[in-house]
Design a protein around this motif. Structure first.
Motif, PDB file in Angstrom:
ATOM      1  N   ILE A 285       0.847  -1.214   0.000  1.00 31.24           N
ATOM      2  CA  ILE A 285       0.000   0.000   0.000  1.00 31.24           C
ATOM      3  C   ILE A 285       0.870   1.247   0.000  1.00 31.24           C
ATOM      4  O   ILE A 285       0.628   2.192  -0.766  1.00 31.24           O
ATOM      5  CB  ILE A 285      -0.973  -0.013   1.203  1.00 31.24           C
ATOM      6  N   SER A 286       1.934   1.251   0.823  1.00 26.49           N
ATOM      7  CA  SER A 286       2.816   2.430   0.848  1.00 26.49           C
ATOM      8  C   SER A 286       3.557   2.579  -0.464  1.00 26.49           C
ATOM      9  O   SER A 286       3.801   3.699  -0.944  1.00 26.49           O
ATOM     10  CB  SER A 286       3.791   2.346   2.014  1.00 26.49           C
ATOM     11  N   LEU A 287       3.914   1.483  -1.093  1.00 25.77           N
ATOM     12  CA  LEU A 287       4.583   1.531  -2.399  1.00 25.77           C
ATOM     13  C   LEU A 287       3.641   2.106  -3.447  1.00 25.77           C
ATOM     14  O   LEU A 287       4.048   2.960  -4.261  1.00 25.77           O
ATOM     15  CB  LEU A 287       5.038   0.114  -2.793  1.00 25.77           C
ATOM     16  N   VAL A 288       2.384   1.690  -3.429  1.00 22.20           N
ATOM     17  CA  VAL A 288       1.403   2.213  -4.385  1.00 22.20           C
ATOM     18  C   VAL A 288       1.206   3.709  -4.151  1.00 22.20           C
ATOM     19  O   VAL A 288       1.209   4.501  -5.110  1.00 22.20           O
ATOM     20  CB  VAL A 288       0.064   1.436  -4.269  1.00 22.20           C
ATOM     21  N   PHE A 289       1.029   4.116  -2.893  1.00 20.22           N
ATOM     22  CA  PHE A 289       0.871   5.549  -2.608  1.00 20.22           C
ATOM     23  C   PHE A 289       2.125   6.333  -2.997  1.00 20.22           C
ATOM     24  O   PHE A 289       2.034   7.452  -3.504  1.00 20.22           O
ATOM     25  CB  PHE A 289       0.544   5.789  -1.129  1.00 20.22           C
ATOM     26  N   GLY A 290       3.303   5.752  -2.801  1.00 20.64           N
ATOM     27  CA  GLY A 290       4.553   6.414  -3.176  1.00 20.64           C
ATOM     28  C   GLY A 290       4.650   6.611  -4.677  1.00 20.64           C
ATOM     29  O   GLY A 290       5.047   7.682  -5.166  1.00 20.64           O
ATOM     30  N   ILE A 291       4.291   5.601  -5.436  1.00 20.55           N
ATOM     31  CA  ILE A 291       4.335   5.702  -6.903  1.00 20.55           C
ATOM     32  C   ILE A 291       3.323   6.730  -7.380  1.00 20.55           C
ATOM     33  O   ILE A 291       3.594   7.531  -8.278  1.00 20.55           O
ATOM     34  CB  ILE A 291       4.091   4.318  -7.541  1.00 20.55           C
ATOM     35  N   ILE A 292       2.142   6.715  -6.759  1.00 22.56           N
ATOM     36  CA  ILE A 292       1.102   7.686  -7.149  1.00 22.56           C
ATOM     37  C   ILE A 292       1.578   9.099  -6.851  1.00 22.56           C
ATOM     38  O   ILE A 292       1.425  10.011  -7.684  1.00 22.56           O
ATOM     39  CB  ILE A 292      -0.231   7.376  -6.430  1.00 22.56           C
ATOM     40  N   SER A 293       2.184   9.294  -5.669  1.00 28.05           N
ATOM     41  CA  SER A 293       2.626  10.650  -5.328  1.00 28.05           C
ATOM     42  C   SER A 293       3.781  11.101  -6.208  1.00 28.05           C
ATOM     43  O   SER A 293       3.855  12.275  -6.601  1.00 28.05           O
ATOM     44  CB  SER A 293       3.008  10.735  -3.849  1.00 28.05           C
ATOM     45  N   ILE A 294       4.687  10.219  -6.576  1.00 27.27           N
ATOM     46  CA  ILE A 294       5.804  10.585  -7.466  1.00 27.27           C
ATOM     47  C   ILE A 294       5.272  10.884  -8.857  1.00 27.27           C
ATOM     48  O   ILE A 294       5.678  11.865  -9.493  1.00 27.27           O
ATOM     49  CB  ILE A 294       6.851   9.463  -7.503  1.00 27.27           C
ATOM     50  N   SER A 295       4.387  10.052  -9.347  1.00 29.05           N
ATOM     51  CA  SER A 295       3.834  10.301 -10.678  1.00 29.05           C
ATOM     52  C   SER A 295       2.994  11.581 -10.673  1.00 29.05           C
ATOM     53  O   SER A 295       2.946  12.309 -11.673  1.00 29.05           O
ATOM     54  CB  SER A 295       3.026   9.114 -11.159  1.00 29.05           C
ATOM     55  N   TYR A 296       2.352  11.899  -9.591  1.00 32.33           N
ATOM     56  CA  TYR A 296       1.554  13.123  -9.495  1.00 32.33           C
ATOM     57  C   TYR A 296       2.485  14.334  -9.544  1.00 32.33           C
ATOM     58  O   TYR A 296       2.169  15.338 -10.191  1.00 32.33           O
ATOM     59  CB  TYR A 296       0.731  13.109  -8.200  1.00 32.33           C
ATOM     60  N   VAL A 297       3.646  14.213  -8.859  1.00 37.24           N
ATOM     61  CA  VAL A 297       4.593  15.331  -8.857  1.00 37.24           C
ATOM     62  C   VAL A 297       5.196  15.537 -10.245  1.00 37.24           C
ATOM     63  O   VAL A 297       5.329  16.654 -10.733  1.00 37.24           O
ATOM     64  CB  VAL A 297       5.707  15.102  -7.811  1.00 37.24           C
ATOM     65  N   PHE A 298       5.554  14.460 -10.931  1.00 39.81           N
ATOM     66  CA  PHE A 298       6.179  14.568 -12.247  1.00 39.81           C
ATOM     67  C   PHE A 298       5.168  14.942 -13.337  1.00 39.81           C
ATOM     68  O   PHE A 298       5.519  15.571 -14.325  1.00 39.81           O
ATOM     69  CB  PHE A 298       6.898  13.279 -12.618  1.00 39.81           C
ATOM     70  N   LEU A 299       3.938  14.554 -13.183  1.00 39.13           N
ATOM     71  CA  LEU A 299       2.954  14.844 -14.194  1.00 39.13           C
ATOM     72  C   LEU A 299       2.405  16.261 -14.043  1.00 39.13           C
ATOM     73  O   LEU A 299       1.765  16.781 -14.936  1.00 39.13           O
ATOM     74  CB  LEU A 299       1.794  13.847 -14.125  1.00 39.13           C
ATOM     75  N   ARG A 300       2.641  16.886 -13.048  1.00 39.39           N
ATOM     76  CA  ARG A 300       2.166  18.224 -12.806  1.00 39.39           C
ATOM     77  C   ARG A 300       2.945  19.230 -13.500  1.00 39.39           C
ATOM     78  O   ARG A 300       3.705  19.655 -14.057  1.00 39.39           O
ATOM     79  CB  ARG A 300       2.242  18.487 -11.330  1.00 39.39           C
TER      80      ARG A 300
END
Length: 104
Positions: A89-104
């Protein structure tokens, strides 16, 4: 001549004694041939049966231990389930947060 007669008589007596001894031995030999020796092995049978029962008991306890050991090995896990779920779960949230930062 008397010495020769004495020796002859002595020799005859010795031969007769020897002959009687041989006859006695032949009689004893015939008696021994007719004698049958019977062995009593019931005591040994009881000991062997007791040993077999102990061996069966030991074998059962070893099989029980082996089954318990195999079950413990099957149930053994390197990490607890809750730790793996939390990590995923933490890995999924980490990937989502990193992709959110880079996609912004």
């Amino acid at each position: 001549m008397t010495k020769l007669e004495e020796l002859t008589a002595l020799l005859v007596n010795e031969i007769d004694d020897f002959k009687k001894g041989v006859e006695k031995l032949e009689k004893i030999n015939d008696q021994i041939k007719d004698v049958k020796i019977k062995m009593d092995v019931s005591e040994y049978k009881a000991i062997i049966e007791k040993h077999q029962q102990e061996m069966v008991s030991n074998l059962n306890s070893i099989e029980h231990f082996e089954n318990r050991f195999n079950n413990k090995i099957k149930e053994a896990k390197i990490y607890p389930t809750w730790a793996v779920v939390t990590f995923v779960i933490s890995l999924v949230f980490g990937i989502i947060s990193i992709s959110y930062v880079f996609l912004r």
